[in-house]
Design a protein around this motif. Sequence first.
Motif, short mmCIF file in Angstrom:
data_model
loop_
_atom_site.label_atom_id
_atom_site.label_comp_id
_atom_site.label_asym_id
_atom_site.label_seq_id
_atom_site.Cartn_x
_atom_site.Cartn_y
_atom_site.Cartn_z
N GLU A 15 -22.25 -2.50 -29.36
CA GLU A 15 -22.00 -2.55 -27.92
C GLU A 15 -23.00 -1.68 -27.15
N VAL A 16 -23.29 -0.49 -27.67
CA VAL A 16 -24.27 0.38 -27.02
C VAL A 16 -25.67 -0.23 -27.10
N ASN A 56 -21.52 -11.63 -26.85
CA ASN A 56 -20.76 -10.56 -27.47
C ASN A 56 -21.35 -10.26 -28.85
N ASP A 75 -26.44 -3.32 -27.27
CA ASP A 75 -26.52 -4.46 -26.35
C ASP A 75 -26.72 -3.99 -24.92
N GLN A 76 -26.03 -2.90 -24.56
CA GLN A 76 -26.13 -2.38 -23.19
C GLN A 76 -27.43 -1.60 -22.97
N TYR A 77 -27.88 -0.87 -23.99
CA TYR A 77 -29.09 -0.05 -23.89
C TYR A 77 -30.03 -0.43 -25.05
#
Length: 133
Positions: free
Chosen positions: A35-36, A13, A38-40
């Motif tokens: 968060e973005v 996280n 980490d995802q992209y």
Amino acid sequence: MLSDADKRLLSRNPVAFISYYSGLRLKDFHCQTLEVADQYPRSIFLYFAGGGKALALDTPIKCVDGWKTMASLSVGDLVFSPEGMPTPVLAKSEVWHNRPCWDVGGIIADENHEWLARTEDYWGEQVVLTPDL
């Protein structure tokens, strides 16, 4: 001391990881960015002009052609960057009213003004908000 379960949570996280290890209170847009990212992981982020730089309108700003106030700056004026280089003003935000402000060494800054501060060990720097100074 962190448990193994807590360490695994922090490693998965990015918001929890940055908050825990930096000690900073992250704003919503910081959390969304992490968060973005980490995802992209190959994302590019652009933020609006004026974000995190709110100062009182009578704050003196050092310009190439002398001192001006925050209120009198115009797009195209050359101000000095933190590195001391002439840098053009690219945009001005609207004037914000009724925001919590603090006096920081004679400069009136709102709670979301970002400051570059030395870390406690003096080996690094971090961005902190006015209430955290």
